[in-house]
Write an enzyme that holds these catalytic residues in place. Structure first.
Site, PDB file in Angstrom:
ATOM      1  CE1 TYR A   1      -6.873 -10.473   4.677  1.00 30.85           C
ATOM      2  CE2 TYR A   1      -7.244 -10.853   2.331  1.00 30.85           C
ATOM      3  CZ  TYR A   1      -7.367 -10.046   3.445  1.00 30.85           C
ATOM      4  OH  TYR A   1      -7.958  -8.807   3.354  1.00 30.85           O
TER       5      TYR A   1
ATOM      6  CG  ASP B   1      -2.096  -0.866   1.185  1.00 27.69           C
ATOM      7  OD1 ASP B   1      -2.088  -1.785   0.329  1.00 27.69           O
ATOM      8  OD2 ASP B   1      -3.023  -0.688   1.999  1.00 27.69           O
TER       9      ASP B   1
ATOM     10  CG  HIS C   1     -17.375   9.165  -3.576  1.00 27.64           C
ATOM     11  ND1 HIS C   1     -18.499   9.859  -3.165  1.00 27.64           N
ATOM     12  CD2 HIS C   1     -17.664   8.664  -4.797  1.00 27.64           C
ATOM     13  CE1 HIS C   1     -19.412   9.806  -4.117  1.00 27.64           C
ATOM     14  NE2 HIS C   1     -18.944   9.080  -5.109  1.00 27.64           N
TER      15      HIS C   1
ATOM     16  CB  CYS D   1      -9.294   2.960   2.648  1.00 27.14           C
ATOM     17  SG  CYS D   1     -10.114   1.839   1.529  1.00 27.14           S
TER      18      CYS D   1
ATOM     19  CD  GLU E   1      -6.366  -1.872  -1.767  1.00 31.70           C
ATOM     20  OE1 GLU E   1      -6.572  -0.771  -2.328  1.00 31.70           O
ATOM     21  OE2 GLU E   1      -7.259  -2.581  -1.270  1.00 31.70           O
TER      22      GLU E   1
ATOM     23  CG  ASN F   1     -18.651  11.877  -0.215  1.00 30.99           C
ATOM     24  OD1 ASN F   1     -17.594  11.265  -0.362  1.00 30.99           O
ATOM     25  ND2 ASN F   1     -19.671  11.781  -1.046  1.00 30.99           N
TER      26      ASN F   1
HETATM   27  O1  LIG Z   1      -8.783  -4.089   1.607  1.00 35.38           O
HETATM   28  C1  LIG Z   1      -8.239  -3.007   1.747  1.00 35.38           C
HETATM   29  C2  LIG Z   1      -9.008  -1.741   1.707  1.00 35.38           C
HETATM   30  O2  LIG Z   1      -8.988  -1.331   0.356  1.00 35.38           O
HETATM   31  C3  LIG Z   1      -6.770  -2.923   1.816  1.00 35.38           C
HETATM   32  O3  LIG Z   1      -6.210  -4.228   1.892  1.00 35.38           O
HETATM   33  C4  LIG Z   1      -6.191  -2.054   2.916  1.00 35.38           C
HETATM   34  O4  LIG Z   1      -4.817  -2.334   2.919  1.00 35.38           O
HETATM   35  C5  LIG Z   1      -6.747  -2.300   4.312  1.00 35.38           C
HETATM   36  O5  LIG Z   1      -7.027  -3.616   4.553  1.00 35.38           O
HETATM   37  P1  LIG Z   1      -6.104  -4.593   5.460  1.00 35.38           P
HETATM   38  O6  LIG Z   1      -5.923  -3.952   6.808  1.00 35.38           O
HETATM   39  O7  LIG Z   1      -6.899  -5.873   5.518  1.00 35.38           O
HETATM   40  O8  LIG Z   1      -4.794  -4.766   4.726  1.00 35.38           O
HETATM   41 MG   LIG Z   2      -4.369  -4.370   2.795  1.00 39.66          MG
HETATM   42 MG   LIG Z   3      -7.549  -5.662   1.230  1.00 40.67          MG
END
Ligand SMILES: O=C(CO)[C@H](O)[C@H](O)COP(=O)(O)O
Ligand SMILES: [Mg+2]
Ligand SMILES: [Mg+2]
Length: 224
Positions: free
Chosen positions: A94, A29, A147, A54, A185, A105
């Site tokens: 996983y 990320d 968003h 996010c 990501e 928003n």
């Molecule tokens: O799914 C996701 C949100 O777009 C991503 O993987 C983000 O990295 C957060 O998720 P996580 O803490 O599971 O890695």
């Molecule tokens: Mg992630």
């Molecule tokens: Mg993810």
């Protein structure tokens, strides 16, 4: 040490690349401290990462806003019939639970999706962390759905869950910044899959962006 460079980069309002592990998402990320976010940061995440932008927030901040995980909201919803509730993903392939909560928003955005709009939503959420009346301001200044998906970091951070949500908030805390991070990501335009750790490390080197391996961060967290 990469961690010192990463902390310094976050403090300067610059990016860090954060890899989880081959046993998890096997994703890298782009991470930036939300308090410094500008439309340019959003544009760079959109173009250089390409995943879902996010906002990850620390547990006590999330609790102060009474935010819940989306999979809990849906499970408790009376608007979803029991058959449809079979769709609710409580556990990802996983093994981790998703950290998604509501999406938001800022009310001064227009469509909510432009670089300017998402930067405003993200930056104003980080500013809320320092507010003495966060919940009241959250309700008056933000709208849902929106968003910018909110991600809730586990209480206990990496001791509980080793996702990018927790790792990015942990990095922000190590940098003594607000525990609010914008993360996205990195995708691979050639393979249509997630960018490999190797390709991300090459990108990091070419762009002088610190690269953090989740394994090392987890080891560090166990002894500090
Ligand atoms: O799914 C996701 C949100 O777009 C991503 O993987 C983000 O990295 C957060 O998720 P996580 O803490 O599971 O890695
Ligand atoms: Mg992630
Ligand atoms: Mg993810």
């Amino acid at each position: 040490m990469a961690l010192d460079d990463a902390i310094a980069s976050l403090k300067r309002g610059e990016f860090v690349l954060l890899y989880d592990s081959g046993k998890r998402e096997n994703e890298v990320d782009m991470v930036v401290a939300a308090q410094f976010v500008t439309p340019e940061h959003i544009s760079r995440m959109r173009q250089n990462a390409g995943g879902l932008i996010c906002l990850a927030i620390g547990d006590s901040f999330a609790k102060s806003l009474n935010l819940q995980y989306m999979h809990h909201i849906l499970s408790r919803s009376s608007d979803m019939d029991s058959d449809s509730k079979q769709m609710i993903m409580g556990t990802a392939p996983y093994g981790d639970h998703p950290t998604f909560s509501i999406s938001i928003n800022h009310k001064q955005t227009y469509t909510g999706i432009t670089d300017k709009d998402r930067a405003l939503t993200i930056k104003e959420m980080a500013n809320l962390y320092r507010s003495s009346n966060a919940k009241k301001e959250f309700i008056s200044s933000f709208a849902t759905p929106g968003h910018v998906p909110l991600l809730l970091a586990s209480n206990g951070l990496l001791a509980k869950r080793q996702g990018h949500t927790e790792m990015s908030v942990y990095l922000a805390e190590l940098a003594k910044l607000s525990p609010v991070t914008a993360i996205c990501e990195m995708m691979d335009a050639q393979t249509y899959s997630a960018l490999s750790m190797e390709k991300a490390q090459k990108f990091a080197k070419e762009n002088a962006i610190p690269f953090i391996d989740g394994k090392e961060l987890l080891e560090f967290s166990k002894v500090h």
